[in-house]
Motif scaffolding. Structure first.
Motif, short mmCIF file in Angstrom:
data_model
loop_
_atom_site.label_atom_id
_atom_site.label_comp_id
_atom_site.label_asym_id
_atom_site.label_seq_id
_atom_site.Cartn_x
_atom_site.Cartn_y
_atom_site.Cartn_z
N TRP A 1 0.83 -1.20 0.00
CA TRP A 1 0.00 0.00 0.00
C TRP A 1 0.87 1.25 0.00
CZ3 TRP A 1 -5.03 -0.28 -0.96
CH2 TRP A 1 -5.68 -1.48 -0.72
N LEU A 2 1.98 1.23 0.74
CA LEU A 2 2.87 2.39 0.79
C LEU A 2 3.54 2.63 -0.56
CD1 LEU A 2 4.10 4.61 2.49
CD2 LEU A 2 5.91 3.01 3.17
N ASP A 3 3.90 1.54 -1.26
CA ASP A 3 4.50 1.69 -2.58
C ASP A 3 3.54 2.36 -3.56
OD1 ASP A 3 6.88 0.51 -1.81
OD2 ASP A 3 6.22 -1.52 -2.33
N VAL A 4 2.28 1.94 -3.53
CA VAL A 4 1.27 2.54 -4.40
C VAL A 4 1.07 4.01 -4.04
CG1 VAL A 4 -1.16 2.49 -5.06
CG2 VAL A 4 0.10 0.35 -4.78
N LEU A 5 1.02 4.30 -2.74
CA LEU A 5 0.83 5.68 -2.30
C LEU A 5 2.00 6.57 -2.71
CD1 LEU A 5 -0.94 7.65 -0.69
CD2 LEU A 5 0.33 6.98 1.37
N ARG B 1 1.29 -13.39 -17.53
CA ARG B 1 2.11 -12.24 -17.16
C ARG B 1 1.75 -11.02 -18.02
NH1 ARG B 1 6.74 -12.18 -14.16
NH2 ARG B 1 8.23 -10.49 -14.48
N MET B 2 1.49 -11.27 -19.29
CA MET B 2 1.11 -10.20 -20.21
C MET B 2 -0.28 -9.66 -19.87
SD MET B 2 1.46 -10.38 -24.35
CE MET B 2 3.14 -11.00 -24.19
N ILE B 3 -1.19 -10.54 -19.49
CA ILE B 3 -2.53 -10.11 -19.08
C ILE B 3 -2.45 -9.24 -17.84
CG2 ILE B 3 -4.77 -10.90 -18.22
CD1 ILE B 3 -4.44 -13.38 -20.00
N PHE B 4 -1.60 -9.63 -16.89
CA PHE B 4 -1.41 -8.83 -15.68
C PHE B 4 -0.88 -7.44 -16.03
CE2 PHE B 4 1.93 -7.33 -12.75
CZ PHE B 4 1.13 -6.94 -11.68
N ALA B 5 0.14 -7.37 -16.89
CA ALA B 5 0.73 -6.08 -17.25
C ALA B 5 -0.28 -5.18 -17.94
CB ALA B 5 1.95 -6.30 -18.15
N GLY B 6 -1.02 -5.72 -18.91
CA GLY B 6 -1.99 -4.91 -19.63
C GLY B 6 -3.13 -4.45 -18.74
N THR B 7 -3.60 -5.32 -17.84
CA THR B 7 -4.68 -4.95 -16.94
C THR B 7 -4.25 -3.85 -15.98
OG1 THR B 7 -5.54 -7.22 -17.06
CG2 THR B 7 -6.36 -5.84 -15.27
N LEU B 8 -3.02 -3.95 -15.47
CA LEU B 8 -2.51 -2.92 -14.56
C LEU B 8 -2.41 -1.57 -15.27
CD1 LEU B 8 -1.35 -2.17 -11.80
CD2 LEU B 8 0.91 -2.84 -12.64
N LEU B 9 -1.91 -1.57 -16.51
CA LEU B 9 -1.79 -0.31 -17.24
C LEU B 9 -3.16 0.27 -17.58
CD1 LEU B 9 1.17 -1.18 -19.66
CD2 LEU B 9 1.23 0.26 -17.62
N VAL C 1 -4.84 2.50 -14.49
CA VAL C 1 -4.37 3.81 -14.03
C VAL C 1 -5.26 4.92 -14.59
CG1 VAL C 1 -2.02 2.94 -13.88
CG2 VAL C 1 -2.74 4.13 -15.94
N PRO C 2 -5.22 6.11 -13.99
CA PRO C 2 -6.07 7.21 -14.48
C PRO C 2 -5.77 7.59 -15.92
CG PRO C 2 -5.04 7.75 -12.36
CD PRO C 2 -4.38 6.51 -12.85
N MET C 3 -6.62 8.40 -16.49
CA MET C 3 -6.39 8.87 -17.85
C MET C 3 -5.13 9.72 -17.92
SD MET C 3 -9.10 10.48 -16.21
CE MET C 3 -10.65 10.22 -17.04
N ILE D 1 -6.01 -0.13 -8.92
CA ILE D 1 -4.58 -0.44 -9.02
C ILE D 1 -4.17 -1.37 -7.88
CG2 ILE D 1 -2.27 0.55 -8.73
CD1 ILE D 1 -3.31 3.04 -10.22
N SER D 2 -4.60 -1.05 -6.69
CA SER D 2 -4.23 -1.86 -5.52
C SER D 2 -4.75 -3.28 -5.67
CB SER D 2 -4.79 -1.22 -4.25
OG SER D 2 -4.28 0.09 -4.07
N LEU D 3 -5.98 -3.44 -6.19
CA LEU D 3 -6.56 -4.77 -6.35
C LEU D 3 -5.75 -5.60 -7.35
CD1 LEU D 3 -8.82 -6.82 -5.86
CD2 LEU D 3 -10.14 -5.67 -7.67
#
Length: 314
Positions: free
Chosen positions: A2-6, A257-265, A268-270, A302-304
């Motif tokens: 959580w601190l890393d995300v913050l 791994r690719m699905i994880f990367a694309g979903t994370l990107l 994020v906000p616009m 993002i955290s999820l």
């Protein structure tokens, strides 16, 4: 975790807050910041695009499954955002285009890439950064400009509409930067050191200046009656877009791994340029407010995704 995300998202809020506070205490007047916004749109962001694409070996980072999956998800959510805005809310064409862009354009460079690099390493994250920049700047942004410009050509014949659109696109610094960058990358033309360093300096300045201007635009902003629409954009960006990207990548045969990367990107906000692009078509306050609400929502999405990725060993 959580601190890393913050630590990554907090600077975004701080810069927006500084812009807001500067206008509220009359350190700047918002009309003064509009000149700064022109610098970002006409110089800073084109330099960022040039720096991100022109010097990259496209043949080494291009993955068809990722481009098809992520690009398909982006197109699907863009279409959904535009159709819902036009049919349900009966909004003007340019406003519907702004809404569609808001749910389909991620802040890949300034939030997505640091998050991904923190999780899978800078080298692999850099490959996804280049592919996302290509998808966003070759597919999503030109589509937005075409639809938004077409909306301002009402009352004219189709030939006049097309000529007006092509004329606007040919003068758009972002489109020019995309075209030149791709040409240089494809032909593998070496970039002089002085030009590369200049582009780096300008691209570095673009993000904080853009966020400061966005914050200034929030001063005096009233959300009464607009909050349901803004929440709709936020949900579309932080929930629907990642879901469609994950589905698109899975259908395209991408790895986990690719699905994880694309979903994370996609979470994020616009992009920081979004309110500035909205400003070009007279929707600056809507664009700034939508980004503010979406940024708040994105912290949870993002955290999820990061927590799920950690559980899967990424």
């Amino acid at each position: 975790m959580w601190l890393d995300v913050l630590n990554i998202t907090a600077p975004l809020f701080i810069l927006i807050g500084l812009g807001y506070l500067s206008v509220r205490i009359d350190l700047f007047r918002y009309p003064e910041l509009q000149g700064t916004a022109k610098f970002v749109m006409r110089i800073g962001l084109p330099a960022l695009i040039f720096h991100s694409i022109a010097g990259q070996p496209l043949d080494k980072v291009f993955n068809p499954a990722y481009v098809v999956g992520y690009g398909g998800g982006a197109l699907a959510v863009f279409a959904a955002g535009w159709l819902l805005s036009r049919s349900k809310n009966r909004q003007a064409g340019s406003e519907a285009a702004v809404n569609a862009l808001g749910v389909s354009l991620s802040n890949t460079g300034f939030i997505g890439y640091p998050l991904l690099a923190m999780t899978i390493g800078t080298g692999e994250a850099g490959q996804y950064l280049v592919m996302n920049i290509l998808i966003e700047n070759v597919l999503i942004l030109p589509l937005f400009f075409i639809i938004a410009d077409a909306a301002q050509q009402n009352g004219k014949g189709w030939r006049e509409n097309m000529l007006g659109i092509l004329k606007n696109l040919s003068k758009n610094p972002i489109i020019i930067a995309i075209s030149i960058s791709i040409l240089i990358a494809v032909l593998k033309i070496p970039i002089p050191v002085a030009i590369d360093k200049t582009a780096t300096m300008l691209s570095t300045a673009a993000a904080p200046v853009a966020l400061f201007v966005i914050g200034g635009g929030l001063a005096g902003l009233k959300l009464q009656g607009k909050l349901p629409d803004l929440i709709g954009i936020a949900v579309g960006k932080t929930l629907l877009f990642p879901t469609l990207v994950a589905l698109g990548l899975w259908l395209a045969g991408a790895s986990e791994r690719m699905i994880f990367a694309g979903t994370l990107l996609a979470c994020v906000p616009m992009a920081s340029m979004f309110p500035l692009l909205a400003m070009q078509y007279g929707h600056e306050q809507r664009g700034a407010a939508a980004m503010l609400v979406t940024t708040c929502f994105s912290f949870f999405s993002i955290s999820l995704v990061l927590l799920v990725g950690k559980a899967c060993g990424f």
